[in-house]
Design a protein around this motif. Structure first.
Motif, mmCIF file in Angstrom:
data_model
loop_
_atom_site.group_PDB
_atom_site.id
_atom_site.type_symbol
_atom_site.label_atom_id
_atom_site.label_comp_id
_atom_site.label_asym_id
_atom_site.label_seq_id
_atom_site.Cartn_x
_atom_site.Cartn_y
_atom_site.Cartn_z
ATOM 1 N N VAL A 245 0.820 -1.211 0.000
ATOM 2 C CA VAL A 245 0.000 0.000 0.000
ATOM 3 C C VAL A 245 0.851 1.258 0.000
ATOM 4 O O VAL A 245 0.565 2.222 -0.695
ATOM 5 C CB VAL A 245 -0.955 -0.003 1.218
ATOM 6 C CG1 VAL A 245 -1.714 1.311 1.312
ATOM 7 C CG2 VAL A 245 -1.926 -1.167 1.120
ATOM 8 N N VAL A 246 1.928 1.272 0.773
ATOM 9 C CA VAL A 246 2.769 2.463 0.868
ATOM 10 C C VAL A 246 3.354 2.820 -0.487
ATOM 11 O O VAL A 246 3.348 3.975 -0.910
ATOM 12 C CB VAL A 246 3.885 2.263 1.911
ATOM 13 C CG1 VAL A 246 4.819 3.466 1.926
ATOM 14 C CG2 VAL A 246 3.289 2.047 3.291
ATOM 15 N N THR A 247 3.863 1.836 -1.216
ATOM 16 C CA THR A 247 4.457 2.083 -2.529
ATOM 17 C C THR A 247 3.424 2.650 -3.492
ATOM 18 O O THR A 247 3.699 3.588 -4.238
ATOM 19 C CB THR A 247 5.050 0.789 -3.100
ATOM 20 O OG1 THR A 247 6.031 0.284 -2.198
ATOM 21 C CG2 THR A 247 5.676 1.034 -4.457
ATOM 22 N N VAL A 248 2.220 2.094 -3.494
ATOM 23 C CA VAL A 248 1.181 2.570 -4.395
ATOM 24 C C VAL A 248 0.816 4.008 -4.069
ATOM 25 O O VAL A 248 0.671 4.850 -4.952
ATOM 26 C CB VAL A 248 -0.060 1.660 -4.308
ATOM 27 C CG1 VAL A 248 -1.212 2.245 -5.105
ATOM 28 C CG2 VAL A 248 0.279 0.265 -4.808
ATOM 29 N N ARG A 249 0.692 4.321 -2.799
ATOM 30 C CA ARG A 249 0.336 5.687 -2.417
ATOM 31 C C ARG A 249 1.433 6.662 -2.808
ATOM 32 O O ARG A 249 1.150 7.794 -3.213
ATOM 33 C CB ARG A 249 0.072 5.748 -0.912
ATOM 34 C CG ARG A 249 -1.234 5.077 -0.520
ATOM 35 C CD ARG A 249 -1.477 5.138 0.965
ATOM 36 N NE ARG A 249 -2.763 4.534 1.288
ATOM 37 C CZ ARG A 249 -3.216 4.354 2.519
ATOM 38 N NH1 ARG A 249 -2.477 4.743 3.539
ATOM 39 N NH2 ARG A 249 -4.397 3.810 2.728
ATOM 40 N N GLU A 250 2.671 6.243 -2.710
ATOM 41 C CA GLU A 250 3.767 7.120 -3.127
ATOM 42 C C GLU A 250 3.723 7.345 -4.639
ATOM 43 O O GLU A 250 4.037 8.432 -5.119
ATOM 44 C CB GLU A 250 5.106 6.509 -2.717
ATOM 45 C CG GLU A 250 5.350 6.543 -1.215
ATOM 46 C CD GLU A 250 6.637 5.828 -0.836
ATOM 47 O OE1 GLU A 250 7.242 5.201 -1.722
ATOM 48 O OE2 GLU A 250 7.010 5.896 0.348
ATOM 49 N N THR A 251 3.324 6.316 -5.382
ATOM 50 C CA THR A 251 3.195 6.470 -6.826
ATOM 51 C C THR A 251 2.112 7.479 -7.164
ATOM 52 O O THR A 251 2.300 8.364 -8.001
ATOM 53 C CB THR A 251 2.861 5.110 -7.476
ATOM 54 O OG1 THR A 251 3.884 4.173 -7.159
ATOM 55 C CG2 THR A 251 2.750 5.247 -8.989
ATOM 56 N N VAL A 252 0.957 7.356 -6.523
ATOM 57 C CA VAL A 252 -0.132 8.305 -6.753
ATOM 58 C C VAL A 252 0.299 9.708 -6.368
ATOM 59 O O VAL A 252 0.037 10.683 -7.079
ATOM 60 C CB VAL A 252 -1.386 7.890 -5.950
ATOM 61 C CG1 VAL A 252 -2.489 8.927 -6.112
ATOM 62 C CG2 VAL A 252 -1.871 6.529 -6.389
ATOM 63 N N GLU A 253 0.984 9.816 -5.259
ATOM 64 C CA GLU A 253 1.444 11.113 -4.783
ATOM 65 C C GLU A 253 2.379 11.760 -5.800
ATOM 66 O O GLU A 253 2.273 12.949 -6.101
ATOM 67 C CB GLU A 253 2.164 10.955 -3.445
ATOM 68 C CG GLU A 253 2.675 12.257 -2.857
ATOM 69 C CD GLU A 253 3.431 12.036 -1.565
ATOM 70 O OE1 GLU A 253 3.922 10.909 -1.349
ATOM 71 O OE2 GLU A 253 3.526 12.971 -0.766
ATOM 72 N N SER A 254 3.272 10.965 -6.349
ATOM 73 C CA SER A 254 4.224 11.495 -7.318
ATOM 74 C C SER A 254 3.537 11.940 -8.600
ATOM 75 O O SER A 254 3.767 13.041 -9.103
ATOM 76 C CB SER A 254 5.287 10.430 -7.637
ATOM 77 O OG SER A 254 6.143 10.866 -8.666
#
Length: 334
Positions: A245-254
């Motif tokens: 989940v953390v990686t996906v959220r960082e992708t969306v954030e970027s």
């Protein structure tokens, strides 16, 4: 009548739970006795001349949709899958309809009640309310009065206006590939995208889907408001691993422009662009009705600046200015 309906719903549930592949309306119509008795097996010739086969089909479709909605309201998770021929099928996987024993204390129950309020303005309002009712019927404790009185003024809301939200949310939950038409901000026309959906995130009031783009062989983020037409499900398993989940959220954030790697200078009309002012590193007020701001510059900033239209002028860097101009020209072309 009530007994007949209950029997029909039970038989429909058993068919959906017992199948290993999605069943079409035609197959369900010919498999459930109540449908056969009321409308025939689905063969138009069975109606005979002048008996209105189209009317019989319409009546069956209405009853089937009501029965399907009733089963979902009762808690049965029914998946809708479109095969390669474009025919829609239905099934209820046993692993999706089996829950372990649930034990919640009063504080956990209160947190669930608060979370359910988030969806009161969305299409999931009925599902959220029904889920709470089922949990309470199973013994979930009511929220304590002290918690309710303390947080009675807290009314969380998440705006959901895009029609694509619900099918994508279900596809993320069920790990089902999807197909949809997507129009990029710089493109005049949409193009078809084949995506393995991971998660949905909301940034600055806009919903984004993060997932694996099969055509490009890479992870991508899609803004739901740019999805045109219907989101269509596809059978089969994911071909790429789903990140945590953390990686996906960082992708969306970027991709949403939240991760800044440098800064940009813009001119902003006085009294406008308060979200930009809130993120500004510095603001210099001008005497000509325009202010100069230094703001964080990350991926997606050009798309955000375009939303402010003629109230924003990019000074530097040159590549950001060029991206904004390109997007504005694409919008002007329609």
């Amino acid at each position: 009548m009530a007994i007949a309906k209950a029997e029909r719903l039970m038989n429909l549930a058993l068919c959906l739970l017992g199948t290993r592949r999605p069943l079409s309306k035609r197959e369900l119509r010919g498999s459930i006795e109540a449908y056969v008795e009321a409308f025939g097996p689905g063969n138009r010739a069975a109606f005979g001349p002048g008996n209105g086969p189209a009317a019989g089909d319409d009546a069956f479709n209405r009853m089937f949709e009501r029965d399907k909605d009733d089963l979902r309201e009762l808690g049965l998770v029914i998946e809708t899958v479109e095969n390669l021929d474009g025919e829609t099928g239905y099934l209820a996987r046993r692993d999706s309809n089996r829950l372990p024993p649930i034990t919640l204390d009063a504080e956990e129950a209160a947190a669930l009640g608060l979370a359910a309020k988030v969806w009161q303005q969305a299409r999931l309002a009925g599902a959220a309310s029904g889920a709470l009712q089922k949990l309470r019927a199973a013994g979930m404790p009511e929220a304590e009065d002290s918690y309710d009185s303390q947080h009675s003024a807290l009314e969380p809301r998440i705006p959901v206006h895009e029609a694509a939200f619900e099918p994508l949310m279900l596809a993320c939950r069920d790990r089902r590939p999807v197909v949809f038409d997507y129009r990029k901000a710089t493109a005049a026309r949409p193009e078809t995208r084949h995506v393995e959906p991971w998660t949905l995130e909301c940034w600055r009031g806009h919903w984004y889907l993060a997932g694996w783009d099969r055509d490009r062989g890479a992870e991508r983020v899609f803004r739901l408001s740019r999805i045109t037409g219907k989101v269509r499900s596809r059978a089969g398993a994911f071909t790429a691993p789903v990140p945590d989940v953390v990686t996906v959220r960082e992708t969306v954030e970027s991709w949403a422009g939240e991760t800044a790697t440098r800064s940009a200078r813009i001119r902003l009309r006085a009294g406008c662009g308060y979200p930009l002012r809130a993120r500004a590193l510095s603001v210099t007020e001008g005497a000509d009705g325009w202010d100069e701001l230094e703001i964080p510059y990350g991926h997606g900033l050009d798309a955000w600046l375009v939303e402010f239209g003629p109230d924003v002028v990019v000074l530097e860097p040159a590549d950001l200015r060029a991206d904004v101009v390109e997007r504005l020209r694409a919008v002007a072309k329609g």
